[in-house]
Design a protein around this motif. Structure first.
Motif, mmCIF file in Angstrom:
data_model
loop_
_atom_site.group_PDB
_atom_site.id
_atom_site.type_symbol
_atom_site.label_atom_id
_atom_site.label_comp_id
_atom_site.label_asym_id
_atom_site.label_seq_id
_atom_site.Cartn_x
_atom_site.Cartn_y
_atom_site.Cartn_z
ATOM 1 N N LEU A 282 -0.924 -4.357 -28.926
ATOM 2 C CA LEU A 282 0.075 -3.607 -28.502
ATOM 3 C C LEU A 282 0.395 -2.368 -29.126
ATOM 4 C CD1 LEU A 282 1.964 -3.182 -25.948
ATOM 5 C CD2 LEU A 282 3.553 -4.670 -27.229
ATOM 6 N N ARG A 283 0.357 -1.087 -28.557
ATOM 7 C CA ARG A 283 1.064 0.038 -29.157
ATOM 8 C C ARG A 283 2.056 0.672 -28.274
ATOM 9 N NH1 ARG A 283 -3.045 4.518 -31.448
ATOM 10 N NH2 ARG A 283 -2.890 5.146 -29.483
ATOM 11 N N LEU A 284 3.278 0.844 -28.968
ATOM 12 C CA LEU A 284 4.491 1.176 -28.382
ATOM 13 C C LEU A 284 4.990 2.681 -28.757
ATOM 14 C CD1 LEU A 284 6.612 -1.677 -28.067
ATOM 15 C CD2 LEU A 284 5.532 -0.979 -26.186
ATOM 16 N N THR A 285 5.371 3.472 -28.125
ATOM 17 C CA THR A 285 6.206 4.617 -28.659
ATOM 18 C C THR A 285 7.757 4.473 -27.888
ATOM 19 O OG1 THR A 285 5.573 5.921 -26.746
ATOM 20 C CG2 THR A 285 4.522 6.319 -28.824
ATOM 21 N N VAL A 286 8.635 4.646 -28.832
ATOM 22 C CA VAL A 286 9.960 4.152 -28.596
ATOM 23 C C VAL A 286 10.818 5.398 -28.521
ATOM 24 C CG1 VAL A 286 12.042 2.954 -29.411
ATOM 25 C CG2 VAL A 286 9.756 2.032 -29.731
ATOM 26 N N SER A 287 11.413 5.747 -27.629
ATOM 27 C CA SER A 287 12.545 6.948 -27.633
ATOM 28 C C SER A 287 13.896 6.450 -27.973
ATOM 29 C CB SER A 287 12.453 7.845 -26.099
ATOM 30 O OG SER A 287 10.942 7.923 -25.904
ATOM 31 N N GLY A 288 14.534 7.224 -28.815
ATOM 32 C CA GLY A 288 15.970 6.656 -29.223
ATOM 33 C C GLY A 288 15.710 5.726 -30.514
ATOM 34 N N ASP A 289 16.978 5.172 -30.863
ATOM 35 C CA ASP A 289 16.721 4.244 -31.906
ATOM 36 C C ASP A 289 17.012 2.796 -31.603
ATOM 37 O OD1 ASP A 289 20.453 4.870 -32.987
ATOM 38 O OD2 ASP A 289 19.239 4.016 -30.999
ATOM 39 N N GLY A 290 16.687 2.606 -30.325
ATOM 40 C CA GLY A 290 16.775 1.055 -29.952
ATOM 41 C C GLY A 290 16.010 0.151 -30.554
ATOM 42 N N MET A 291 14.946 0.510 -31.295
ATOM 43 C CA MET A 291 13.918 -0.619 -32.028
ATOM 44 C C MET A 291 14.748 -1.176 -33.120
ATOM 45 S SD MET A 291 11.026 -1.160 -31.631
ATOM 46 C CE MET A 291 9.307 -1.865 -32.326
ATOM 47 N N GLU A 292 15.657 -0.373 -33.990
ATOM 48 C CA GLU A 292 16.281 -1.224 -35.016
ATOM 49 C C GLU A 292 17.295 -2.205 -34.471
ATOM 50 O OE1 GLU A 292 14.196 1.726 -36.922
ATOM 51 O OE2 GLU A 292 15.266 2.107 -35.349
ATOM 52 N N GLN A 293 17.932 -1.809 -33.104
ATOM 53 C CA GLN A 293 18.952 -2.474 -32.722
ATOM 54 C C GLN A 293 18.271 -4.019 -31.927
ATOM 55 O OE1 GLN A 293 21.419 -0.476 -29.817
ATOM 56 N NE2 GLN A 293 21.760 0.993 -31.302
ATOM 57 N N TRP A 294 16.954 -3.510 -31.479
ATOM 58 C CA TRP A 294 16.086 -4.785 -30.554
ATOM 59 C C TRP A 294 15.674 -5.611 -31.624
ATOM 60 C CZ3 TRP A 294 10.558 -4.234 -28.669
ATOM 61 C CH2 TRP A 294 10.289 -5.290 -27.886
ATOM 62 N N ALA A 295 15.067 -5.137 -33.044
ATOM 63 C CA ALA A 295 14.576 -6.330 -33.788
ATOM 64 C C ALA A 295 14.888 -5.505 -35.309
ATOM 65 C CB ALA A 295 13.047 -6.330 -33.609
ATOM 66 N N ASP A 296 15.648 -6.070 -36.055
ATOM 67 C CA ASP A 296 16.088 -5.587 -37.226
ATOM 68 C C ASP A 296 15.312 -6.511 -38.215
ATOM 69 O OD1 ASP A 296 19.491 -6.823 -37.312
ATOM 70 O OD2 ASP A 296 17.746 -7.801 -37.467
ATOM 71 N N GLY A 297 15.727 -6.218 -39.579
ATOM 72 C CA GLY A 297 15.109 -6.955 -40.620
ATOM 73 C C GLY A 297 15.390 -8.454 -40.343
ATOM 74 N N SER A 298 16.226 -9.059 -39.765
ATOM 75 C CA SER A 298 16.452 -10.499 -39.830
ATOM 76 C C SER A 298 15.781 -11.063 -38.608
ATOM 77 C CB SER A 298 17.835 -10.823 -39.998
ATOM 78 O OG SER A 298 18.709 -9.990 -38.656
ATOM 79 N N THR A 299 15.217 -10.223 -37.835
ATOM 80 C CA THR A 299 14.745 -10.541 -36.569
ATOM 81 C C THR A 299 13.221 -9.973 -36.298
ATOM 82 O OG1 THR A 299 16.870 -10.450 -35.470
ATOM 83 C CG2 THR A 299 15.030 -11.005 -33.855
#
Lengths: 403, 154
Positions: A282-299
């Motif tokens: 899967l390849r995704l592009t992400v708009s905004g900084d939601g990726m860090e909120q979605w899955a950070d270093g502990s998830t």
């Protein structure tokens, strides 16, 4: 968390001498120059097998002779002949459940069941295709289960082990053999009864469940020796001769029905997708900084079914930030799952990409992964004829690999 | 830290250094070379050790980086029987299965399950978040179970 017993060999004397020599060569830190020690070659006498150690598996002669059957009639006679007094073959089954070809790789599942009472070993011989022993390797992954084409793998059943199992076997077939018009598979298993505990099994220190697989070769033990020592007794054998279809049945989805997803204020766009029996990309592009909120270093992120059952082991995604740089500099994320279980495509309507956590119990043992299905991207695999057909796994393709 | 102190600390964790190197490199000869280079590098860069109590984890991190360089350079599977005694180790099945894992979960398992480092210590050694360590451990355990025949198709 209980630590493993140390599975490593003893520290070689040569290693210790090198460490000491290196330490002895260190100059005080006021000096700028350092000396490089040349490797000290110490000849170490090879340890010899003790008289009580049993020879490595080469000559299962007695067993080989007994099992050297070529036809159903001989097999039936041998089954009868191998029944030990008081031994019962009832409840011992071997079946070929399903198989498929992916180019020259053969994937099959076979099931074994033993009688409900007692402890047993099942010796599973290397399957043959048109009389040629198959090689336990597919997609560059060599399984260490079957070290030797001649000696059988031994699986343990009964007692603290289950009395039935389904084994996934994967093979890489020689292209010349693959091109033949007929494929005749032979599977063979021997049931042995062993009531006593087997002292040569590895002790994993409680980290894993009691091991149900043992490599006789790694333990330096032959099946004949076990039988002669009275530690095992042949009860019965089962043989399956099955003609296989030769067509490659790779099923691949190369697109998804919906490409854009929104989680809170973050937009996720699917740039590329590929799903087969053996992996997801899967390849995704992400708009905004939601990726860090979605899955950070502990998830982490993982692929699962609608019910939250994991599809396999994510080998290629290092963490949630599997970023790849696109030509225009915008961030994209590449995630891939490369599994050696089979993805059940016929039962799969959607694939979810969701944050996943790995809880532990009070003893520090990891429990099943927990997927946050409420925050999952729900991907519906489709095949898009307008897109170029994806290459089979392991095949070099021109242009940028998807992940 | 004097040279004597440095040597004493290295010898105290010598067994651990061997196991870590052996996790990534299957040849004893390569392990010796990697550890030698790691010790020389550690001695030369002792100033980068900010807290002396972290000496061991710091040294292991240097060693892992050295081993990675060997691993990338060689990119080959060295048979287990090379450079070790001929007798079969009772646990060689576990070691073989461990070596069949990809390097990242393999090292995480070795550090946590064999050496006994906590998740936090593993994270410090490997230079990754604790969550990544947990993920690698989980993947490693599952892969190990598959290699050792614990699971079939579910």
């Amino acid at each position: 968390m209980k630590r493993w017993n140390d599975p490593f060999p003893a520290t070689p004397e040569r290693f210790h001498l090198r460490v000491e020599a290196t330490l002895g060569s260190l100059e005080e830190r006021t000096m700028k120059e350092r000396h490089i020690i040349k490797r000290t070659v110490i000849l170490v006498a090879a340890a010899l097998l003790t008289l009580t150690a049993l020879a490595a598996v080469v000559g299962n002669t007695r067993l080989k002779d007994a099992l050297n059957a070529n036809g159903a009639g001989e097999v039936a006679e041998l089954v009868t002949a191998l029944h030990a007094d008081g031994g019962s073959a009832e409840g011992f089954t071997l079946s070929l459940d399903e198989y498929f070809w992916e180019d020259d790789d053969l994937y099959m599942t076979c099931s074994v069941a033993v009688p409900p009472e007692g402890r047993y070993m099942v010796a599973l011989y290397t399957p043959t295709l048109n009389g040629v022993a198959l090689r336990y390797e597919a997609r560059g992954w060599v399984s260490p289960k079957f070290y030797d084409q001649e000696s059988p793998a031994v699986l343990l059943y009964g007692g603290e082990h289950p009395d039935h199992s389904t084994e996934l076997l994967t093979f890489s077939v020689d292209p010349a053999l693959r091109q033949r018009h007929d494929h005749q598979l032979r599977l063979r298993a021997v049931l042995l009864k062993c009531e006593a505990a087997l002292p040569w099994l590895t002790d994993f220190g409680g980290l894993l469940d009691p091991p149900r697989y043992a490599s006789l070769k790694a333990a330096g033990i032959s099946l004949d020796a076990l039988i002669e020592a009275g530690q095992a007794e042949i009860v019965a054998q089962r043989t399956i001769d099955a003609p296989l279809d030769t067509a490659s049945e790779q099923t691949v989805y190369n697109d998804v029905a919906e490409h854009d997803f929104y989680i809170r204020d973050t937009r996720f766009h699917v740039d590329g997708f590929r799903l087969s029996h053996t992996g997801v990309e899967l390849r995704l592009t992400v708009s905004g900084d939601g990726m860090e909120q979605w899955a950070d270093g502990s998830t982490q992120l993982g692929f699962c079914t609608r019910e939250g059952r994991e599809l396999g082991l994510m080998l290629s995604a290092e963490d949630s930030s599997g970023r790849i740089a696109l030509a225009d500099g915008s961030p994209a994320y590449a995630l891939s799952l490369n599994t050696h279980a089979l993805i059940p495509l016929k039962d799969l309507e959607v694939v979810l990409l969701a944050p996943v956590t790995y809880p532990e119990d009070a003893q520090g043992r990891q429990l099943s992964p927990v997927y946050d299905l409420d925050r999952a991207l729900v991907l519906t695999p489709v095949f898009n004829e307008a897109l170029p057909a994806p290459a089979a796994p392991g095949v070099e393709e021109e242009g940028e690999k998807l992940c | 830290m004097t040279r004597t102190d440095f040597a004493a600390r290295v010898l105290a964790c010598e067994r651990r250094l061997y196991r870590v190197a052996r996790t990534l490199l299957r040849s004893d000869a390569d392990c010796e070379d990697a550890v030698q280079e790691a010790l020389l590098r550690a001695w030369a860069r002792l100033d980068t050790l900010r807290v002396e109590s972290y000496f061991e984890t710091w040294l292991i991190r240097i060693l892992i980086n050295q081993c990675k360089g060997f691993y990338r350079a060689k990119r080959e599977h060295v048979p287990l029987t090379e450079d070790i005694p001929a007798h079969a180790e009772p646990d060689s099945g576990v070691l073989d299965a461990l070596h069949a894992l990809p390097p990242k979960p393999r090292v995480a398992l070795e550090l946590h399950c064999v050496e006994g480092y906590s998740v936090a210590e593993c994270a410090r050694i490997l230079g990754v978040p604790e969550g990544t360590v947990k993920w690698r451990l989980s993947q490693g355990r599952r892969l190990l179970k598959r290699e050792l025949g614990e699971e079939g198709l579910t």
